[in-house]
Design a protein around this motif. Sequence first.
Motif, PDB file in Angstrom:
ATOM      1  N   UNK A  36       0.836  -1.192   0.000  1.00 47.02           N
ATOM      2  CA  UNK A  36       0.000   0.000   0.000  1.00 47.02           C
ATOM      3  C   UNK A  36       0.876   1.249   0.000  1.00 47.02           C
ATOM      4  N   UNK A  37       0.247   2.376  -0.318  1.00 42.14           N
ATOM      5  CA  UNK A  37       0.900   3.687  -0.291  1.00 42.14           C
ATOM      6  C   UNK A  37      -0.027   4.642   0.440  1.00 42.14           C
ATOM      7  N   UNK A  38       0.525   5.428   1.372  1.00 41.35           N
ATOM      8  CA  UNK A  38      -0.252   6.433   2.097  1.00 41.35           C
ATOM      9  C   UNK A  38       0.431   7.787   1.951  1.00 41.35           C
ATOM     10  N   UNK A  39      -0.383   8.829   1.895  1.00 36.49           N
ATOM     11  CA  UNK A  39       0.125  10.198   1.918  1.00 36.49           C
ATOM     12  C   UNK A  39      -0.500  10.889   3.117  1.00 36.49           C
ATOM     13  N   UNK A  40       0.326  11.427   4.010  1.00 34.22           N
ATOM     14  CA  UNK A  40      -0.153  12.104   5.207  1.00 34.22           C
ATOM     15  C   UNK A  40       0.428  13.510   5.253  1.00 34.22           C
ATOM     16  N   UNK A  41      -0.401  14.471   5.649  1.00 39.09           N
ATOM     17  CA  UNK A  41       0.064  15.846   5.752  1.00 39.09           C
ATOM     18  C   UNK A  41      -0.287  16.371   7.145  1.00 39.09           C
ATOM     19  N   UNK A  42       0.662  17.093   7.752  1.00 35.16           N
ATOM     20  CA  UNK A  42       0.473  17.665   9.074  1.00 35.16           C
ATOM     21  C   UNK A  42       0.670  19.167   8.973  1.00 35.16           C
ATOM     22  N   UNK A  43      -0.193  19.928   9.663  1.00 35.12           N
ATOM     23  CA  UNK A  43      -0.069  21.374   9.694  1.00 35.12           C
ATOM     24  C   UNK A  43       0.099  21.877  11.118  1.00 35.12           C
ATOM     25  N   UNK A  44       0.867  22.941  11.295  1.00 32.16           N
ATOM     26  CA  UNK A  44       1.087  23.538  12.603  1.00 32.16           C
ATOM     27  C   UNK A  44       0.795  25.030  12.513  1.00 32.16           C
ATOM     28  N   UNK A  45      -0.137  25.477  13.351  1.00 28.85           N
ATOM     29  CA  UNK A  45      -0.462  26.905  13.433  1.00 28.85           C
ATOM     30  C   UNK A  45       0.031  27.387  14.795  1.00 28.85           C
ATOM     31  N   UNK A  46       1.119  28.153  14.841  1.00 27.70           N
ATOM     32  CA  UNK A  46       1.681  28.580  16.128  1.00 27.70           C
ATOM     33  C   UNK A  46       0.785  29.602  16.835  1.00 27.70           C
ATOM     34  N   UNK A  47       0.783  29.557  18.177  1.00 28.93           N
ATOM     35  CA  UNK A  47       0.007  30.510  18.977  1.00 28.93           C
ATOM     36  C   UNK A  47       0.577  31.925  18.895  1.00 28.93           C
ATOM     37  N   UNK A  48       1.840  32.055  18.551  1.00 32.73           N
ATOM     38  CA  UNK A  48       2.495  33.359  18.516  1.00 32.73           C
ATOM     39  C   UNK A  48       2.159  34.157  17.265  1.00 32.73           C
ATOM     40  N   UNK A  49       1.331  33.604  16.389  1.00 34.88           N
ATOM     41  CA  UNK A  49       0.973  34.312  15.167  1.00 34.88           C
ATOM     42  C   UNK A  49       2.013  34.188  14.076  1.00 34.88           C
ATOM     43  N   UNK A  50       2.912  33.229  14.215  1.00 36.22           N
ATOM     44  CA  UNK A  50       3.948  33.018  13.208  1.00 36.22           C
ATOM     45  C   UNK A  50       3.385  32.367  11.952  1.00 36.22           C
ATOM     46  N   UNK A  51       4.272  31.963  11.118  1.00 37.38           N
ATOM     47  CA  UNK A  51       3.905  31.366   9.830  1.00 37.38           C
ATOM     48  C   UNK A  51       3.406  29.932  10.009  1.00 37.38           C
ATOM     49  N   UNK A  52       2.372  29.565   9.270  1.00 32.88           N
ATOM     50  CA  UNK A  52       1.845  28.201   9.283  1.00 32.88           C
ATOM     51  C   UNK A  52       2.863  27.276   8.615  1.00 32.88           C
ATOM     52  N   UNK A  53       3.107  26.100   9.237  1.00 33.63           N
ATOM     53  CA  UNK A  53       4.095  25.159   8.719  1.00 33.63           C
ATOM     54  C   UNK A  53       3.410  23.852   8.349  1.00 33.63           C
ATOM     55  N   UNK A  54       3.908  23.203   7.299  1.00 36.42           N
ATOM     56  CA  UNK A  54       3.358  21.929   6.846  1.00 36.42           C
ATOM     57  C   UNK A  54       4.467  20.897   6.711  1.00 36.42           C
ATOM     58  N   UNK A  55       4.124  19.661   7.027  1.00 33.05           N
ATOM     59  CA  UNK A  55       5.028  18.534   6.877  1.00 33.05           C
ATOM     60  C   UNK A  55       4.294  17.466   6.090  1.00 33.05           C
ATOM     61  N   UNK A  56       4.993  16.751   5.233  1.00 35.86           N
ATOM     62  CA  UNK A  56       4.374  15.735   4.374  1.00 35.86           C
ATOM     63  C   UNK A  56       5.101  14.410   4.547  1.00 35.86           C
ATOM     64  N   UNK A  57       4.353  13.325   4.436  1.00 35.67           N
ATOM     65  CA  UNK A  57       4.907  11.990   4.576  1.00 35.67           C
ATOM     66  C   UNK A  57       4.275  11.078   3.538  1.00 35.67           C
ATOM     67  N   UNK A  58       5.122  10.419   2.759  1.00 34.62           N
ATOM     68  CA  UNK A  58       4.665   9.356   1.861  1.00 34.62           C
ATOM     69  C   UNK A  58       5.203   8.064   2.445  1.00 34.62           C
TER      70      UNK A  58
END
Length: 89
Positions: A36-58
Amino acid sequence: MTKYRLLLTAIFLIAISLPPVHGQGEKGSSLSAKGYVKFLQTGLIPNTGGEVMFDNLIHNRLIFKWFPSSHINAGIEMRNRFFYGDFVK
């Protein structure tokens, strides 16, 4: 970064296009392949109002089994994980 995305996209498309294989060899031996193959994406929204960050995993898994006779069998499994995105930097 563009080269890596192109490479990961090519690997992903090849992996999902491979059909399951079941074959019958000589004298009743058989071979099977699945996975099988899976694609997962994670997002982080910091409380300090910084930039939104994304991480990806295949994530993919390949499972091969061989049954040369009714009393003997062998198997091998492989797992790969490809991480890319803001967290990797």
